[in-house]
Scaffold this motif. Structure first.
Motif, PDB file in Angstrom:
ATOM      1  N   PRO A  11      48.923  15.454   6.086  1.00 49.16           N
ATOM      2  CA  PRO A  11      48.677  16.191   7.329  1.00 49.16           C
ATOM      3  C   PRO A  11      49.128  17.642   7.251  1.00 49.16           C
ATOM      4  O   PRO A  11      50.198  17.941   6.739  1.00 49.16           O
ATOM      5  CB  PRO A  11      49.504  15.418   8.362  1.00 49.16           C
ATOM      6  N   GLY A  12      48.282  18.520   7.752  1.00 56.22           N
ATOM      7  CA  GLY A  12      48.665  19.910   7.941  1.00 56.22           C
ATOM      8  C   GLY A  12      48.788  20.764   6.701  1.00 56.22           C
ATOM      9  O   GLY A  12      49.218  21.899   6.796  1.00 56.22           O
ATOM     10  N   ILE A  13      48.434  20.269   5.532  1.00 59.80           N
ATOM     11  CA  ILE A  13      48.548  21.088   4.331  1.00 59.80           C
ATOM     12  C   ILE A  13      47.157  21.490   3.880  1.00 59.80           C
ATOM     13  O   ILE A  13      46.487  20.770   3.162  1.00 59.80           O
ATOM     14  CB  ILE A  13      49.296  20.352   3.209  1.00 59.80           C
ATOM     15  N   VAL A  14      46.739  22.639   4.349  1.00 58.52           N
ATOM     16  CA  VAL A  14      45.457  23.207   3.957  1.00 58.52           C
ATOM     17  C   VAL A  14      45.714  24.668   3.634  1.00 58.52           C
ATOM     18  O   VAL A  14      46.046  25.450   4.512  1.00 58.52           O
ATOM     19  CB  VAL A  14      44.400  23.096   5.082  1.00 58.52           C
ATOM     20  N   CYS A  15      45.617  25.024   2.372  1.00 58.10           N
ATOM     21  CA  CYS A  15      45.888  26.395   1.973  1.00 58.10           C
ATOM     22  C   CYS A  15      44.660  27.255   2.252  1.00 58.10           C
ATOM     23  O   CYS A  15      43.587  27.019   1.725  1.00 58.10           O
ATOM     24  CB  CYS A  15      46.247  26.472   0.497  1.00 58.10           C
ATOM     25  N   THR A  16      44.841  28.237   3.103  1.00 52.78           N
ATOM     26  CA  THR A  16      43.748  29.156   3.424  1.00 52.78           C
ATOM     27  C   THR A  16      44.109  30.576   3.022  1.00 52.78           C
ATOM     28  O   THR A  16      43.490  31.524   3.482  1.00 52.78           O
ATOM     29  CB  THR A  16      43.414  29.108   4.924  1.00 52.78           C
ATOM     30  N   ALA A  17      45.110  30.731   2.180  1.00 53.05           N
ATOM     31  CA  ALA A  17      45.497  32.062   1.706  1.00 53.05           C
ATOM     32  C   ALA A  17      44.310  32.718   1.014  1.00 53.05           C
ATOM     33  O   ALA A  17      43.588  32.073   0.249  1.00 53.05           O
ATOM     34  CB  ALA A  17      46.675  31.957   0.747  1.00 53.05           C
ATOM     35  N   ALA A  18      44.115  33.992   1.286  1.00 54.47           N
ATOM     36  CA  ALA A  18      42.973  34.723   0.717  1.00 54.47           C
ATOM     37  C   ALA A  18      42.968  34.683  -0.807  1.00 54.47           C
ATOM     38  O   ALA A  18      41.913  34.740  -1.436  1.00 54.47           O
ATOM     39  CB  ALA A  18      42.998  36.168   1.207  1.00 54.47           C
ATOM     40  N   TRP A  19      44.143  34.577  -1.425  1.00 50.07           N
ATOM     41  CA  TRP A  19      44.230  34.618  -2.879  1.00 50.07           C
ATOM     42  C   TRP A  19      43.926  33.282  -3.552  1.00 50.07           C
ATOM     43  O   TRP A  19      43.923  33.194  -4.768  1.00 50.07           O
ATOM     44  CB  TRP A  19      45.602  35.113  -3.324  1.00 50.07           C
ATOM     45  N   ARG A  20      43.657  32.263  -2.815  1.00 49.40           N
ATOM     46  CA  ARG A  20      43.329  30.963  -3.419  1.00 49.40           C
ATOM     47  C   ARG A  20      41.959  31.052  -4.092  1.00 49.40           C
ATOM     48  O   ARG A  20      40.977  31.443  -3.482  1.00 49.40           O
ATOM     49  CB  ARG A  20      43.339  29.870  -2.367  1.00 49.40           C
ATOM     50  N   LEU A  21      41.897  30.699  -5.350  1.00 48.70           N
ATOM     51  CA  LEU A  21      40.656  30.774  -6.117  1.00 48.70           C
ATOM     52  C   LEU A  21      39.773  29.556  -5.882  1.00 48.70           C
ATOM     53  O   LEU A  21      40.266  28.437  -5.702  1.00 48.70           O
ATOM     54  CB  LEU A  21      40.963  30.897  -7.607  1.00 48.70           C
ATOM     55  N   THR A  22      38.463  29.790  -5.896  1.00 47.52           N
ATOM     56  CA  THR A  22      37.494  28.705  -5.756  1.00 47.52           C
ATOM     57  C   THR A  22      36.613  28.573  -6.997  1.00 47.52           C
ATOM     58  O   THR A  22      35.898  27.592  -7.138  1.00 47.52           O
ATOM     59  CB  THR A  22      36.581  28.938  -4.536  1.00 47.52           C
ATOM     60  N   LYS A  23      36.663  29.585  -7.885  1.00 45.50           N
ATOM     61  CA  LYS A  23      35.801  29.567  -9.071  1.00 45.50           C
ATOM     62  C   LYS A  23      36.455  30.358 -10.195  1.00 45.50           C
ATOM     63  O   LYS A  23      37.026  31.423  -9.963  1.00 45.50           O
ATOM     64  CB  LYS A  23      34.455  30.203  -8.720  1.00 45.50           C
ATOM     65  N   VAL A  24      36.357  29.827 -11.391  1.00 48.15           N
ATOM     66  CA  VAL A  24      36.759  30.556 -12.590  1.00 48.15           C
ATOM     67  C   VAL A  24      35.776  30.202 -13.697  1.00 48.15           C
ATOM     68  O   VAL A  24      35.387  29.049 -13.853  1.00 48.15           O
ATOM     69  CB  VAL A  24      38.214  30.249 -13.025  1.00 48.15           C
ATOM     70  N   LYS A  25      35.356  31.223 -14.428  1.00 47.85           N
ATOM     71  CA  LYS A  25      34.398  31.026 -15.519  1.00 47.85           C
ATOM     72  C   LYS A  25      34.855  31.863 -16.706  1.00 47.85           C
ATOM     73  O   LYS A  25      35.025  33.083 -16.570  1.00 47.85           O
ATOM     74  CB  LYS A  25      33.008  31.468 -15.072  1.00 47.85           C
ATOM     75  N   PRO A  26      35.066  31.240 -17.877  1.00 56.16           N
ATOM     76  CA  PRO A  26      35.447  32.016 -19.049  1.00 56.16           C
ATOM     77  C   PRO A  26      34.260  32.817 -19.585  1.00 56.16           C
ATOM     78  O   PRO A  26      33.128  32.335 -19.582  1.00 56.16           O
ATOM     79  CB  PRO A  26      35.893  30.957 -20.058  1.00 56.16           C
ATOM     80  N   LEU A  27      34.532  34.033 -20.002  1.00 52.26           N
ATOM     81  CA  LEU A  27      33.530  34.908 -20.590  1.00 52.26           C
ATOM     82  C   LEU A  27      33.981  35.288 -22.001  1.00 52.26           C
ATOM     83  O   LEU A  27      35.086  34.940 -22.424  1.00 52.26           O
ATOM     84  CB  LEU A  27      33.356  36.170 -19.730  1.00 52.26           C
ATOM     85  N   VAL A  28      33.159  36.023 -22.720  1.00 54.78           N
ATOM     86  CA  VAL A  28      33.521  36.460 -24.066  1.00 54.78           C
ATOM     87  C   VAL A  28      34.624  37.517 -23.994  1.00 54.78           C
ATOM     88  O   VAL A  28      34.847  38.133 -22.950  1.00 54.78           O
ATOM     89  CB  VAL A  28      32.298  37.009 -24.841  1.00 54.78           C
ATOM     90  N   ASN A  29      35.289  37.710 -25.131  1.00 51.43           N
ATOM     91  CA  ASN A  29      36.328  38.738 -25.283  1.00 51.43           C
ATOM     92  C   ASN A  29      37.497  38.553 -24.318  1.00 51.43           C
ATOM     93  O   ASN A  29      38.026  39.530 -23.781  1.00 51.43           O
ATOM     94  CB  ASN A  29      35.736  40.140 -25.160  1.00 51.43           C
ATOM     95  N   TYR A  30      37.887  37.317 -24.087  1.00 45.92           N
ATOM     96  CA  TYR A  30      39.061  36.983 -23.271  1.00 45.92           C
ATOM     97  C   TYR A  30      38.977  37.534 -21.850  1.00 45.92           C
ATOM     98  O   TYR A  30      39.937  38.071 -21.312  1.00 45.92           O
ATOM     99  CB  TYR A  30      40.342  37.467 -23.954  1.00 45.92           C
ATOM    100  N   LYS A  31      37.813  37.370 -21.254  1.00 45.57           N
ATOM    101  CA  LYS A  31      37.617  37.780 -19.864  1.00 45.57           C
ATOM    102  C   LYS A  31      37.259  36.563 -19.022  1.00 45.57           C
ATOM    103  O   LYS A  31      36.743  35.572 -19.524  1.00 45.57           O
ATOM    104  CB  LYS A  31      36.528  38.837 -19.768  1.00 45.57           C
ATOM    105  N   LEU A  32      37.542  36.681 -17.722  1.00 46.52           N
ATOM    106  CA  LEU A  32      37.220  35.632 -16.770  1.00 46.52           C
ATOM    107  C   LEU A  32      36.441  36.216 -15.610  1.00 46.52           C
ATOM    108  O   LEU A  32      36.682  37.359 -15.206  1.00 46.52           O
ATOM    109  CB  LEU A  32      38.505  35.014 -16.193  1.00 46.52           C
ATOM    110  N   GLU A  33      35.540  35.436 -15.068  1.00 45.64           N
ATOM    111  CA  GLU A  33      34.887  35.767 -13.806  1.00 45.64           C
ATOM    112  C   GLU A  33      35.511  34.849 -12.761  1.00 45.64           C
ATOM    113  O   GLU A  33      35.608  33.641 -12.975  1.00 45.64           O
ATOM    114  CB  GLU A  33      33.383  35.522 -13.899  1.00 45.64           C
ATOM    115  N   VAL A  34      35.956  35.423 -11.643  1.00 45.35           N
ATOM    116  CA  VAL A  34      36.655  34.630 -10.633  1.00 45.35           C
ATOM    117  C   VAL A  34      36.108  34.902  -9.238  1.00 45.35           C
ATOM    118  O   VAL A  34      35.507  35.945  -8.980  1.00 45.35           O
ATOM    119  CB  VAL A  34      38.178  34.920 -10.638  1.00 45.35           C
ATOM    120  N   GLU A  35      36.321  33.923  -8.356  1.00 46.62           N
ATOM    121  CA  GLU A  35      35.963  34.071  -6.951  1.00 46.62           C
ATOM    122  C   GLU A  35      37.064  33.425  -6.110  1.00 46.62           C
ATOM    123  O   GLU A  35      37.595  32.373  -6.468  1.00 46.62           O
ATOM    124  CB  GLU A  35      34.625  33.407  -6.652  1.00 46.62           C
ATOM    125  N   PHE A  36      37.385  34.085  -4.995  1.00 46.57           N
ATOM    126  CA  PHE A  36      38.455  33.635  -4.112  1.00 46.57           C
ATOM    127  C   PHE A  36      37.887  33.031  -2.834  1.00 46.57           C
ATOM    128  O   PHE A  36      36.735  33.266  -2.478  1.00 46.57           O
ATOM    129  CB  PHE A  36      39.377  34.804  -3.753  1.00 46.57           C
TER     130      PHE A  36
END
Length: 105
Positions: free
Chosen positions: A13-38
């Motif tokens: 009960p009551g534990i729902v993280c809605t902090a803007a910094w919570r990530l919803t997507k991560v995708k590895p890219l070449v050359n040690y890069k990531l694509e992310v979405e919050f």
């Protein structure tokens, strides 16, 4: 003790993280890069190449192995790799919000 596996809805009960910094997507890219979405819709890129290749890489040196780097996943809304390697999602969000990317030196 249960004798069979049961899938249940998270009923904490009551534990729902809605902090803007919570990530919803991560995708590895070449050359040690990531694509992310919050959770707030902010999107951008994380460049870990300088940190990983640095002689001061510390635990991030393990990520030179691209097979390991590509195993990136989200755990509790944070970018994580096997071996308990993770990135600070709040700092990542702030940098991407300002600059569209976060470059770790």
């Amino acid at each position: 003790m249960r004798t069979k596996s049961v899938t249940e809805k998270n009923i904490t009960p009551g534990i729902v993280c809605t902090a803007a910094w919570r990530l919803t997507k991560v995708k590895p890219l070449v050359n040690y890069k990531l694509e992310v979405e919050f959770i707030d819709g902010t999107q951008g890129f994380v460049d870990l190449s300088q940190r990983i290749m640095s002689n001061k890489a510390g635990v991030f040196a393990k990520l030179r192995d691209t097979d390991l780097f590509n195993q990136v996943y989200l755990e509790y809304g944070a970018v994580t790799w096997p071996g308990e390697i993770d990135l600070a999602p709040d700092t990542m969000h702030d940098e991407i919000k300002r600059h569209g990317q976060w470059v770790l030196n």
